[in-house]
Design an enzyme around this catalytic site. Structure first.
Site, PDB file in Angstrom:
ATOM      1  N   LYS A 204      -5.632 -12.071  -8.495  1.00 54.13           N
ATOM      2  CA  LYS A 204      -6.963 -12.234  -7.907  1.00 54.13           C
ATOM      3  C   LYS A 204      -7.892 -11.117  -8.371  1.00 54.13           C
ATOM      4  CE  LYS A 204      -7.057  -9.660  -3.655  1.00 54.13           C
ATOM      5  NZ  LYS A 204      -7.654  -9.508  -2.374  1.00 54.13           N
TER       6      LYS A 204
ATOM      7  N   LYS B 264     -11.308  -5.216  -6.536  1.00 51.68           N
ATOM      8  CA  LYS B 264     -12.138  -4.050  -6.854  1.00 51.68           C
ATOM      9  C   LYS B 264     -11.301  -2.837  -7.230  1.00 51.68           C
ATOM     10  CE  LYS B 264     -12.748  -3.061  -1.916  1.00 51.68           C
ATOM     11  NZ  LYS B 264     -12.452  -4.296  -1.236  1.00 51.68           N
TER      12      LYS B 264
ATOM     13  N   LYS C  19       0.825  -1.215   0.000  1.00 55.97           N
ATOM     14  CA  LYS C  19       0.000   0.000   0.000  1.00 55.97           C
ATOM     15  C   LYS C  19       0.852   1.254   0.000  1.00 55.97           C
ATOM     16  CE  LYS C  19      -4.519  -1.519   1.172  1.00 55.97           C
ATOM     17  NZ  LYS C  19      -5.762  -1.353   1.898  1.00 55.97           N
TER      18      LYS C  19
HETATM   19  P1  ATP Z   1      -8.476  -4.315  -2.911  1.00 51.40           P
HETATM   20  O1  ATP Z   1      -8.861  -4.366  -4.342  1.00 51.40           O
HETATM   21  O2  ATP Z   1      -8.562  -2.942  -2.323  1.00 51.40           O
HETATM   22  O3  ATP Z   1      -7.208  -5.047  -2.604  1.00 51.40           O
HETATM   23  P2  ATP Z   1     -10.112  -6.535  -2.359  1.00 51.40           P
HETATM   24  O4  ATP Z   1     -11.207  -6.548  -3.367  1.00 51.40           O
HETATM   25  O5  ATP Z   1      -8.953  -7.423  -2.587  1.00 51.40           O
HETATM   26  O6  ATP Z   1      -9.620  -5.062  -2.129  1.00 51.40           O
HETATM   27  P3  ATP Z   1     -10.524  -6.629   0.524  1.00 51.40           P
HETATM   28  O7  ATP Z   1     -11.398  -5.509   0.955  1.00 51.40           O
HETATM   29  O8  ATP Z   1      -9.076  -6.524   0.797  1.00 51.40           O
HETATM   30  O9  ATP Z   1     -10.823  -6.915  -1.020  1.00 51.40           O
HETATM   31  O10 ATP Z   1     -11.026  -7.991   1.123  1.00 51.40           O
HETATM   32  C1  ATP Z   1     -12.266  -8.250   1.728  1.00 51.40           C
HETATM   33  C2  ATP Z   1     -12.418  -9.751   1.895  1.00 51.40           C
HETATM   34  O11 ATP Z   1     -12.678 -10.356   0.631  1.00 51.40           O
HETATM   35  C3  ATP Z   1     -11.176 -10.442   2.441  1.00 51.40           C
HETATM   36  O12 ATP Z   1     -11.578 -11.436   3.371  1.00 51.40           O
HETATM   37  C4  ATP Z   1     -10.535 -11.072   1.221  1.00 51.40           C
HETATM   38  O13 ATP Z   1      -9.780 -12.208   1.530  1.00 51.40           O
HETATM   39  C5  ATP Z   1     -11.746 -11.404   0.356  1.00 51.40           C
HETATM   40  N1  ATP Z   1     -11.426 -11.361  -1.069  1.00 51.40           N
HETATM   41  C6  ATP Z   1     -11.081 -10.263  -1.783  1.00 51.40           C
HETATM   42  N2  ATP Z   1     -10.846 -10.550  -3.070  1.00 51.40           N
HETATM   43  C7  ATP Z   1     -11.058 -11.884  -3.203  1.00 51.40           C
HETATM   44  C8  ATP Z   1     -10.991 -12.802  -4.306  1.00 51.40           C
HETATM   45  N3  ATP Z   1     -10.664 -12.395  -5.519  1.00 51.40           N
HETATM   46  N4  ATP Z   1     -11.276 -14.103  -4.077  1.00 51.40           N
HETATM   47  C9  ATP Z   1     -11.627 -14.515  -2.846  1.00 51.40           C
HETATM   48  N5  ATP Z   1     -11.711 -13.719  -1.770  1.00 51.40           N
HETATM   49  C10 ATP Z   1     -11.437 -12.420  -1.920  1.00 51.40           C
END
Ligand code: ATP
Ligand code: LTN
Length: 336
Positions: free
Chosen positions: A202, A205, A120
């Protein structure tokens, strides 16, 4: 063998999600859906982590809106305030209080090793603030305040949970048993969802290309279109195998939405092209998300009701949190 009786106290779960944007299909299949299932087995405490969200710059109006929307979306997805405690982190001041205390039992060196901080701070190099650095102390406070036995988290948060365990053990070592040392909770049904455009990454968002992710609030037609443009391979055979990341990801999603095994999916699409398969995956995802979207829109019409639910959740959470903060202040020698 553990002797489990019906009178045995249910284990407690804590988890939180940051209201830092729109939730994706990855968030749903990887986290939110498991939260819903856990409510029936455990005593669950869930929060929107809005204090965590301000570690990167947020537009105040947008943050408030995202927080309320996330609250409504989770309820629409099945988080039931009658079955669990659900609130906004900023409504329970003990989070900030315990975070401060715990930050004095967390070492600079430990925090420096956190990969999320490194990622970050590279991404937001114009705003490497102290909160971004001490983020794990706040996360430890979230979990330890509720004496949670287990924390469902994705792989990306394991390091923070490990730090939480170390801080809890350190504190307990100095002051005697104060905190339950939490375990990670891995749900079998949680799926890891990859980007539709680059299946080695992965689904996230914060990806600048909106075609790489499905949002939980995407219109059915948009969902179908995004799946049709998902990256696959040139083999034209629906089977789970090494080197077929795109198809593997779609199979993973289809399996998570329909409950079918990979073998059953391979049987269903034997001799069929990727076009048919992509349509089927899109339809299965729409079938999961559409009912949630309908409830979500309905809930958002009544903001007062949502506020009241969060207020009640915060009241119940505060009662639990106060017990811990009283104990901690007493042990450390802080005047209350
Ligand atoms: P960012 O894009 O800001 O990294 P993110 O979409 O990865 O955000 P987080 O807010 O960090 O999501 O995660 C919220 C929850 O969703 C966490 O428990 C994370 O493990 C899960 N999660 C996020 N993306 C995935 C994915 N692609 N597959 C499975 N679980 C996910
Ligand atoms: N850091 C987590 C969100 C989060 C959390 C928590 C998860 C904040 N506090 C406590 C589990 C337990 C994230 O960004 N996914």
């Amino acid at each position: 063998m553990e002797n489990i009786t019906s009178t045995e106290k249910k284990k407690r779960i804590f988890s939180a999600i940051q209201p830092s944007g729109q939730m994706t299909l990855g968030n749903y299949l990887g986290a939110i859906r498991s939260w819903v299932e856990l409510q029936d087995k455990f005593e669950c405490v869930y929060a929107t982590a809005n204090l965590h969200a301000i570690t990167v710059r947020q537009d105040p109006k947008k943050l408030k809106e995202n927080t309320t929307n996330l609250f409504a979306l989770l309820i629409a997805a099945g988080i039931d305030p009658a079955k669990c405690i659900f609130f906004h982190q900023s409504q329970v001041h003990a989070h900030a209080e315990l975070s401060w205390v715990l930050s004095t039992y967390t070492q600079f060196g430990e925090l420096s090793r956190m990969t999320q901080f490194k990622d970050k701070s590279a991404k937001h190099s114009d705003n490497i603030n102290a909160g971004l650095f001490t983020y794990p102390a706040l996360m430890a406070a979230d979990i330890l305040l509720y004496q949670a036995d287990m924390v469902p988290v994705g792989a990306d948060q394991k390091q923070h949970l490990e730090l939480t365990r170390n801080v809890a053990e350190r504190f307990n070592g100095i002051y005697g048993n104060t905190f339950v040392v939490p375990e990670p909770y891995i749900t079998k049904t949680a799926a890891k969802v990859m980007s539709l455009l680059d299946p080695s990454k992965k689904m996230s968002k914060s990806d600048p290309n909106t075609k790489s992710f499905i949002l939980m609030v995407d219109e059915p037609a948009t969902i179908m279109k995004k799946f049709r443009s998902a990256v696959t391979d040139s083999e034209a055979s629906v089977r789970y195998a090494e080197g077929k990341d795109g198809i593997n990801n779609l199979m993973e999603i289809y399996s998570a939405c329909t409950g079918l095994t990979f073998e059953q999916i391979e049987d269903e699409f034997r001799g069929k092209g990727y076009g048919d398969f992509k349509n089927a995956v899109g339809e299965a995802v729409v079938a999961q998300l559409e009912p949630i979207q309908i409830r979500y829109k309905e809930l958002l019409k009544d903001k007062k009701y949502l506020e009241e639910l969060a207020r009640q959740g915060a009241e119940s959470a505060s009662k639990l949190a106060e017990r811990t903060i009283d104990k901690v202040y007493r042990k450390v020698g802080l005047v209350r």
